[in-house]
Each structure stands twice: as C-alpha cells, then as structure tokens.
Write an enzyme that holds these catalytic residues in place. Sequence first.
Site, PDB file in Angstrom:
ATOM      1  N   SER A 134       0.793  -1.225   0.000  1.00  0.00           N
ATOM      2  CA  SER A 134       0.000   0.000   0.000  1.00  0.00           C
ATOM      3  C   SER A 134       0.826   1.276   0.000  1.00  0.00           C
ATOM      4  CB  SER A 134      -0.938   0.016   1.214  1.00  0.00           C
ATOM      5  OG  SER A 134      -1.901   1.022   1.093  1.00  0.00           O
ATOM      6  N   LYS A 188       0.440   3.942  -2.735  1.00  0.00           N
ATOM      7  CA  LYS A 188      -0.493   5.073  -2.743  1.00  0.00           C
ATOM      8  C   LYS A 188       0.224   6.418  -2.665  1.00  0.00           C
ATOM      9  CE  LYS A 188      -4.457   2.531  -0.837  1.00  0.00           C
ATOM     10  NZ  LYS A 188      -3.876   1.193  -0.630  1.00  0.00           N
ATOM     11  N   SER A 232      -6.195   4.357   3.654  1.00  0.00           N
ATOM     12  CA  SER A 232      -5.643   3.371   2.732  1.00  0.00           C
ATOM     13  C   SER A 232      -6.759   2.787   1.872  1.00  0.00           C
ATOM     14  CB  SER A 232      -4.901   2.261   3.482  1.00  0.00           C
ATOM     15  OG  SER A 232      -3.973   1.611   2.631  1.00  0.00           O
TER      16      SER A 232
END
Length: 621
Positions: free
Chosen positions: A257, A260, A454
């Site tokens: 993640s 991002k 997230s």
Amino acid sequence: MGREDSHYRPERVDGSASGGSGSGGATGRVSVPGANVPHRPAPATGSAPVGRPHDGPGQARFGQPQDGARFGQPHDGPGGATGSARVGRAHDPATGSARVGPAHDPAAPVSWPGAPGPIPVSPPVPPAGAAPVPPSPPPAAPRRRSRLVAALACVLVLVLAVAGLAVFRPGPVAGWLGDDDASGTAVAAPPEPTPPAVLAGPDGNAPLPTEAGIRAALDPLVRAAALGDRVHLSVADVSTGQALYGSGQDTPTVPASVTKLATGVAVLAARGPAYRIPTRAVAGANPGEVVLVGGGDPTLAVDKDGFYPGAARLDDLAAQVRNALGGTAPTKVIVDSSLFTGPVFEPGWDSDIPTGGFGAAITALMTDGARKNPAEARRTAEQTNHAAERVPQPDLTAGRQFAKLLGLTGGAAQVTRGTAPAASGATGTAPGAELGTVESLPMIRLVDIMISDSDNVIAEAMARQVALAKGKPGSFAGGAAATGQVLGELGLPAGEISLADGSGLSRTNRISPSLLTDLITLAGNGSHPELAAIFGGLPVGGWSGTLDERYRAAATSAGAGVVRAKTGTLSGVNAIAGTVTTADGRLLTFAVLTDRTQGSLDETRAALDRITSALAGCGCR
C-alpha cells in the site's frame, strides 16, 4: 492471501481494532513549519529539485537551496512535515514512464456477467509572521549529497487545507477547496482554542546525523530474522538531501500500500489539487430516457447517508434532472461507464481481494466505493478497518439507485448499460443535452482520504484520473503507465518504479526505497506545493491510523508522535515510508520495504518499528 495494509484485523496487522480508522479524523490545529518563509521560484521546467542526477527524458537535475527554512511547530494534525530533496546518487537513465506489470488490453470487455463488451479535516493557515533566520548550511557531504531546499516550508501548507474548517483560508488552498471568496475579504469564524501538542516538531538547526552514526544504529536491526532476507532501506536528511543510509535502496521491491504515495503525487501533479470529478446526466436518444454518465468519482453518494461525508450526491443530480425535463416524465435510465476500460479486477491481485472487503470492481460509475450498505459500513468502519461487502456491478447498482430517485419503478428492466448520445451543442431535452451535473470533493481531499484510510478503491480511481489526464486509457495498465510518466516528468527516477495498479494490491508492483524518499522530499520541498497534500493523511506513530497502536512498547516508544508514515502489508510483504524526527530534532525521511518476511505479522511489524524508533531515539552522530 491478499491482506493489504492494516486491512486484516483478525491478525492485527498494522494498527488496531480499536484505534482510529484514519489519521485524518483530527479536528485540532496543525501549525505549519515555516509557513510564511519566502521561497525561491520553482524551476521553470516544472520539475522540482530532487538531488539525484538524472539524464533521462524529463528528468532534470536540481538542487537550489531555499531561503529561511525552519521546522518545529508541534501540532495534533494527522500528517507530518517532510523535507527537502533527496541525495545526489547516480542511476541508469530513466525513460520517463513506468515499466508496467502484466499487459492489459484496454479494449477488453468489462469482466462481469452480462456486460456488453469520515473525511479528515485540517485547520487554517496561521497568520503571517516574520520568516525565521535560515540555518547555516552544513559542510559538503561526499558523493550522495544534493544541494536542495533547506526546509519544508510548504510541507503542510496544503495539508492544513485538506478538508478545511469553517474559517477563511487565504492563498491558493482556498481556491482548491472551492471557497466562494478567496480574495481575503471573508470574515473568519471565531478562533478555536489552541489544542495540546501531539507531534514533536523538527529543528532546522539541529546537528546533522552522520552516515556512520545511522549505520551503527540500524545495521543490527535490519538483520532481524522477522524481516526476512530482502530488506531494502533508504534514509536521508530532509533539509540537505544527503543520503545517510542505504541497503538495497535502489532495488525495486514489492511496496504494497505504500504505492499510494506514488499514486497521490501523480494525480495531484496531473489533475491539480482543485480538480473535481463530474458525474453527469444527459438526455437519451428517446423522450424520457436519462443517461447517467460516470466520470470516475468513487465517493459519489446516493443521499445524505453516504459513506464519504461531503461527497457529491445522486439525489441532488436527480432533482436537477427532474427540473430540466419539465413536464417530461423519466422512462428509463441508461448507465454510461465507458470512461474506464479493461478488466475491473487487476490480474495480479490475490484471489481473495475482490470479495475480501477491501477491493471492488473498478468502474467509472459507482456509489460509496461500491459498498453494499454504506450506512452500516460507516458505523462499523473502526471495527472492520474499513472492510465492507461490495456490490458486484457498481455501475448498474448506481443506475438503479438513480432510477429510484427519479421515481421509476419496475426493477432492472428500466436500467441498462449504454453510451450517451453525442452532445453536438444540444440544448433543452434534445439527445445529448446535459440535464444536470454534480462534482466530487476536490482532489486534495480525495488524496487525503486515500492515504489516511488506505482506501484501495479511491486509489484505483485516482490512477485512472492520471491516465485520462495524460491521454491514456482509463484502465489498470493506463493508470500504471501514466503514473510512471508523471513521476519521470517531475524529475524522479521512473526506471525504479514498475506498476500494475494504483493501490498496491498487486504483487507485481515494484518501487525502490530511494524513489520513495525522493518522492517524499519532492512533495515537501516547496517547489511543488500542489503535491504536499500527500502528507495530510499520513498516520502518526502511537496516535492515528494504521500506526495508532504501534510504537507503544518500551522498545519502540521513541517513535510515538515523531514517526509519520504510510504502511503497506500483504502476506509476506511489509513496508513503511515517511518521515521521522530524531532526538536532536533533525527531520529525516525513510523507506523500508521487505517482501520475503519470515516471522509472524506482529513480529515483522515490531521489527520495522524498531528501525524507525532507532532513528527517532538517537542523534546518530
């Protein structure tokens, strides 16, 4: 298993079941480090200084220090200040575009049966004041030094306005947030009480850590068994751009993640912080037909009970349509979600992602991030860490919701997929004439939500916005390629990033730790103020988001309040990247990526926390 980021509460990965769902929930003031410090103009090329020499297309070399930078204002906001540009390390010439993962056919049909082919708030900018005296520059460092901006003067200037309180916000942020009056004549709301300090602030005059000091602190920790045999790490000083530590720092690694951060920077650069995504209704080919045209807004709500507060709403759009139609009764809704192409699930996703509550079919039209029951999802967000059941065909679901709002009854027969008639200057209720439009929250706020929560669905929608802005297909492949292109245009080493999606759910993604530290410093050095929105949602160690319950053990407590970072987790993959303030008050940027972890999830998390806590707890000189 695709257990991305903190999104798998039963095994307590990154964060806790009882902690806040995202760092953006804070309502207190955030003081801006160096908010009123004058800056030298950004380079005319539009690329910011990042310190590393690049000789590929679109990758200019930079390194002009800025005036009067200073840090150190404590605040209780979600994000963290970051710093100036990265170190001058040589690397292979980049092409200016990403190496994309598995090939996707942009023209592939939508892959489902029947297919035809709380928001973070941020406080106001403090009143103007005299700029602090700039610190004396440190002596030249060997090799990987970059002469970059001394301060993160603008690092949180935009962050403060990510969601905007009911106060007047001067400067460009007011325009980005859509204020009616950005001229300076608006009346401010009564001042809020000063909140207690939560985050420790950096000191631009603090002594510079040494490479030997950092190495002595980190070498034993990087070898922890729980991190496995692929631990890649980059640490740099944000006020000088000097590299302080590297271990496999230029090696592309599975980022999870943490991807991002790259997606956020790319979409802010490509679309701008003020851009809003439209959802339109136009007249169909036959009287009474209404075409609902998706623009790619994943936060669109049905009504006031939507998942994302402040989102555009279908009931508002329906009211516009009824007014535009006058005496003509709606007879049918046609859903046009053709803006996005290719598969709705990325082939590199683990098999449990589509049904696990953290991913969804990515379509240009959806409501509430494709959540089946947004009101329930909102109530249970903290307990489930934002997991929620998603609908299998988000565009058709949105169309049926819209039909109901228009007063149509009779089920699915009145909602079909199709395309809007060509407008050709049509007016009134002629085919293609616009009957109404609603717009999403501004990009600066969508990015904040994406990072603080997230949110994988928002991330994929943001990647497609990058693609559309660069003239590429609105698909996984188009978004990945466009993200690499934009990063290259910003002067970052695009040869060190290879993406297949925008969320980090794909295991075929690769990013080097040094690119991440370059990216963080680029967003924070003030030359590209539009990029600073990525910091508004960064979780804070021991306080918010995925770091809420981390840094609370004795061995890692030094990181509480001073580590501000984006985490990333898939099974066997653990990553963290952000900023940390040392015991002497020096602001550093770091990225630690591991993709062959050996210990339990808790053990791996603790091992990562010991690395960043070591940076927080030492002067490292």
